[in-house]
Design an enzyme around this catalytic site. Structure first.
Site, mmCIF file in Angstrom:
data_model
loop_
_atom_site.group_PDB
_atom_site.id
_atom_site.type_symbol
_atom_site.label_atom_id
_atom_site.label_comp_id
_atom_site.label_asym_id
_atom_site.label_seq_id
_atom_site.Cartn_x
_atom_site.Cartn_y
_atom_site.Cartn_z
ATOM 1 N N GLY A 180 -57.405 16.984 -18.075
ATOM 2 C CA GLY A 180 -57.192 16.547 -19.731
ATOM 3 C C GLY A 180 -58.053 15.714 -20.577
ATOM 4 C CG ASP A 182 -54.560 25.112 -17.056
ATOM 5 O OD1 ASP A 182 -55.197 26.168 -16.823
ATOM 6 O OD2 ASP A 182 -54.252 25.159 -18.498
ATOM 7 C CE LYS A 231 -45.661 9.209 -29.426
ATOM 8 N NZ LYS A 231 -47.235 8.698 -29.832
ATOM 9 C CE LYS A 264 -46.209 8.392 -18.820
ATOM 10 N NZ LYS A 264 -47.016 8.692 -18.064
#
Length: 331
Positions: free
Chosen positions: A14, A39, A128, A140
């Site tokens: 990422g 991935d 967040k 999170k």
């Protein structure tokens, strides 16, 4: 500390991993960095960037798979946990999947790190997670809590800490590449013209993780001091000629972001470049060792994107975009 060590990065293909890996190779010369992600195409593309680098290894796996984590963590000294389901609408429409990755995955990382004798693990969090209003933030927050509590299981052999920061400038899925793309139409959509956001570069995020590894006793949340911007100023920095159209705030979106709430003030200490939230329950260690010369913030203190004392200007962001135009949206 990281020199000549073996480091594993979950979600390593990422935005964070693509910056952390070359910076860490250059600064610390680790023995090996393992990129653990699910991935295969992203791993294939990333491997081409490091084809002449014999210190890089790739490991296909999911943080939901505890057995695979156990295999991947053989001999690993340090872990950076960056894997997450983090796109807010995706989390809202796929809540079970978000919980499996962000909460169950966090517990798997903790168990595997303890079982395999990893020395230190730093988990990436988000603004967040402070007083969350959407599922991503809520998961999170749970992740932060379990990483902090993980220290109570280790007897000091494995230490866990968390780093928390805001909007990463230019990362995939963030507002700057979105504005750059839609500016071609001559119109930029603004959800609410009062909206503010924290701004941080990936390089600053990496440096905060480095600091956490060096400084942590176990259980701390590190919050980087970073500037804020108004959303309209971000749009103007991208294209001052584009028409700004207000469309209304989206479900799960905050008007202003928060990284430290008033409830955390009693446990928050200030340093020159960051804040540190020490755990409210700390049965495994001593708070004095965590504070390390920090100054406790005032009662009622909060750190939000609208009450920030530091602001990024339009010209500063425009300069940053120009200097990083080849990377924006690709990191």
């Amino acid at each position: 500390m990281l020199t000549n060590s073996i480091i594993l990065v979950t979600g390593g293909t990422g935005s964070f991993g693509n910056t952390f890996i070359p910076m860490t190779l250059k600064k610390y010369n680790p023995k090996k960095i393992i990129i653990y992600s699910r991935d295969e195409m992203k791993q294939w593309e990333m491997a081409k960037k490091f084809q002449n680098e014999d210190r890089i290894r790739f490991f296909i796996g999911d943080v939901r798979d505890r057995e695979r984590l156990h295999r991947a963590l053989d001999g690993v000294d340090y872990v950076v946990h960056a894997a997450a389901t983090k796109i807010v609408p995706t989390a809202e429409y796929n809540p079970f999947e978000c919980i499996k990755t962000n909460i169950n995955g966090a517990m798997n990382i903790i168990d595997a790190c303890i079982d395999k004798g990893v020395k230190r693990c730093v988990a990436l969090s988000t603004d967040k997670a402070s007083q969350p209003v959407n599922l991503y933030g809520a998961t999170k927050l749970c992740s932060d809590k379990v990483f902090i509590a993980g220290n109570s299981y280790t007897g000091g052999r494995t230490r866990f800490a968390v780093v928390r920061y805001g909007n990463v400038m230019g990362s995939r899925g963030s507002v700057i590449p979105f504005f750059l793309d839609t500016a071609k139409t001559g119109k930029l959509t603004i959800t609410d013209k009062r909206m503010t956001r924290f701004m941080i570069s990936l390089e600053q995020g990496v440096e905060l993780v480095w600091h956490a590894f060096e400084d942590m006793e176990g259980g701390e949340i590190y919050v980087k001091k970073i500037p804020s911007m108004n959303i309209c100023d971000i749009a103007t920095a991208v294209d001052e000629k584009a028409e700004q159209i207000e469309i209304g705030i989206r479900p799960g979106e905050k008007l202003h972001e928060q990284m430290i709430g008033v409830e955390d003030a009693h446990f928050t200490y200030e340093y020159s470049e960051h804040f540190k939230i020490i755990p409210q329950i700390c049965e495994w260690g001593q708070a004095e060792k965590m504070i390390k010369g920090g100054k406790q913030v005032a009662d009622g203190f909060s750190y939000t994107s609208d009450n920030n004392t530091e602001w990024m200007t339009i010209l500063q962001l425009r300069k940053w975009i120009e200097e990083n135009k080849d990377k924006v949206g690709n990191i």
